[in-house]
Design an enzyme around this catalytic site. Structure first.
Site, PDB file in Angstrom:
ATOM      1  N   TYR A  90       2.562   8.650  -8.482  1.00  0.00           N
ATOM      2  CA  TYR A  90       1.662   8.683  -7.323  1.00  0.00           C
ATOM      3  C   TYR A  90       0.312   9.283  -7.708  1.00  0.00           C
ATOM      4  CZ  TYR A  90       0.323   9.070  -2.387  1.00  0.00           C
ATOM      5  OH  TYR A  90      -0.297   8.916  -1.170  1.00  0.00           O
ATOM      6  N   PRO A  96       0.788  -1.238   0.000  1.00  0.00           N
ATOM      7  CA  PRO A  96       0.000   0.000   0.000  1.00  0.00           C
ATOM      8  C   PRO A  96       0.820   1.287   0.000  1.00  0.00           C
ATOM      9  CG  PRO A  96      -0.143  -1.094   2.125  1.00  0.00           C
ATOM     10  CD  PRO A  96       0.599  -2.022   1.207  1.00  0.00           C
TER      11      PRO A  96
END
Ligand code: FAS
Ligand code: PHB
Length: 394
Positions: free
Chosen positions: A387, A297
């Protein structure tokens, strides 16, 4: 006794975000589906998981009519902070790549999906057992299962979507697939706390004791993580020890910054692994989300990848079941895997840059990498591009 037989256009195994979003997008194309789920609706709704949505995910959910609460309650973030001893640097994704991210918990996405399906009156079946897939390489695939009342069922469909996560049966119904897997020598200890976040945007921290992350769910609820040994018992850490270690790793007291503790309302330990299964389809079975891939994660990619898969799969299944046109369906696996591998690499890159693996040489490489990413326009842009996420290929 012979099973109760019924029929639909698409049988969807799994009522997580991948399964419910696929059902929603198919309904918008006039395609009927039935969602089959082994857990209770309450259990699925209460699972605490991802927290960050890419711009592409937000755009898709909004265009699909699922963006009302998100627009009101989602928190738009320009970027993140990277922290290492005595230094904290902000990476502004909007300046770097013109894209932002949103804090909006997976539990909220799940709630929006459930509300939309309930309003649409489409069928779903919770608390099933003995799920099995049949004849996936024929034009009459089916799913058998036992309902909560004990009756056996066969659901015949034109296609099956395996959205049953990392432990479901769909992946193994694809013959001769290839899997890649990497298990990391650490885990994440995650907490929810009823306390206002001590930061405006996420803080990813490298520290000799181990990685830490300060995230959040709202103005009054914080979400934080600590790197721990795999298999750590969440109850073996006192609340004081958790907050003390978070404060140390996140730089409490550095340049006047303080981490504010508060009542911890949930503790859990999440193993870290990368996993990819290829192909993501076989005959009339199509995998989406964690059923096909798992990422650590650190890159905030798990939920966003599930959404990206479904963005590709929904039009492919609609064309297949409405007109027998297989072109998008045949291209699905290869198209989806391009983004899967990009996100798998980025999640591995972020994870190995920020976590202690006990090797002093690694630690020096990580610090050099962090100094480069926080001082070089090229380095920062590379992180920002990954990201914040690239536009979906659709
Ligand atoms: P899901 O696992 O969400 O859903 C699959 C569903 O299929 C489940 O409801 C399951 O009960 C059901 N199912 C399984 N077997 C079945 C069967 N035999 N029959 C019928 N149904 C069956 N991602 C992030 O980006 N950030 C995070 O912080 C983060 N934290 C996570 C923490 C945990 C504990 C886990 C497990 C994952 C986390 N993830 C995180 C990743 C997560 O968000 C997933 O990427 C996301 O849930 C993927 O959605 P689905 O593919 O729908 O899979
Ligand atoms: C979260 O808020 O749960 C979260 C945020 C960013 C991550 C992982 C988890 O990289």
């Amino acid at each position: 006794m012979s099973p109760v037989t019924s029929r639909t256009q698409v049988a969807i195994v799994g009522a997580g975000p991948a399964g419910l979003l696929l059902a929603h997008l198919l309904a918008a194309e006039g395609v009927e589906s039935v969602v089959l789920e082994t857990r209770s609706q309450e259990y699925v709704a209460a699972r605490i998981r991802a927290g960050i949505l890419e711009q592409s995910s937000v755009d898709l959910l909004s265009e699909a009519g699922l963006g009302a609460r998100l627009a009101h309650e989602g928190d738009r973030h320009r970027g993140i902070y990277l922290q290492f001893p005595h230094e904290r640097h902000h990476l502004d994704f909007v300046e770097l790549v013109g894209r932002s991210v949103y804090v909006y918990g997976q539990t909220e996405v799940q709630k929006d999906l459930v509300d939309a399906r309930a309003a649409g009156g489409q069928e779903w079946v919770y608390e099933i057992t003995d799920t099995a897939l049949h004849e996936v390489d024929s034009d009459r695939p089916s799913v058998t299962y036992r309902a909560a009342d004990g009756t056996e069922h066969r659901l015949e469909a034109d296609a099956i979507a395996g959205c049953d996560g990392s432990f479901g049966p769909s992946r193994s119904a694809i013959p001769g697939g290839t899997t890649w897997e990497r298990t990391y020598p650490y885990a994440w200890f995650g907490i929810l706390a009823d306390v206002a976040p001590s930061t405006d945007e996420l803080v990813y921290a490298w520290h000799p004791h181990g990685f830490a992350l300060h995230s959040m769910r709202s103005d009054t609820v914080s979400r934080l993580y600590l790197q721990v040994e795999p298999g750590t018992d969440p109850d073996s850490w006192s609340d004081d020890r958790i907050w003390d270690e978070l404060a140390t790793r996140l730089g409490h007291g550095q340049d006047g910054w303080e981490l504010k503790p508060g009542p911890i309302t949930d503790k859990s330990v999440l193993p870290m692994r990368s996993y990819v299964h290829a192909p993501m389809s076989h005959g009339r079975l199509f995998l989406a989300g964690d059923a096909a891939h798992i990422v650590p994660p650190t890159g905030a990619k798990g939920l966003n990848l599930a959404i990206a898969d479904v963005a590709l799969l929904a039009p492919a299944l609609a064309a297949l079941v409405r007109s027998g046109d297989r072109r998008l369906a045949d291209a699905y696996s290869q198209s989806a895997l391009r983004r899967v591998w990009r996100c798998t690499h980025f999640s591995w890159w972020m994870t190995t840059m920020l976590h202690q693996d006990g090797d002093p040489f690694s630690a020096q490489l990580q610090l050099s990498q962090l100094r480069w990413v926080t001082s070089s326009q090229a380095g920062a842009t590379g992180l920002a591009e990954n990201y914040a996420g690239l536009p979906f290929e659709v």
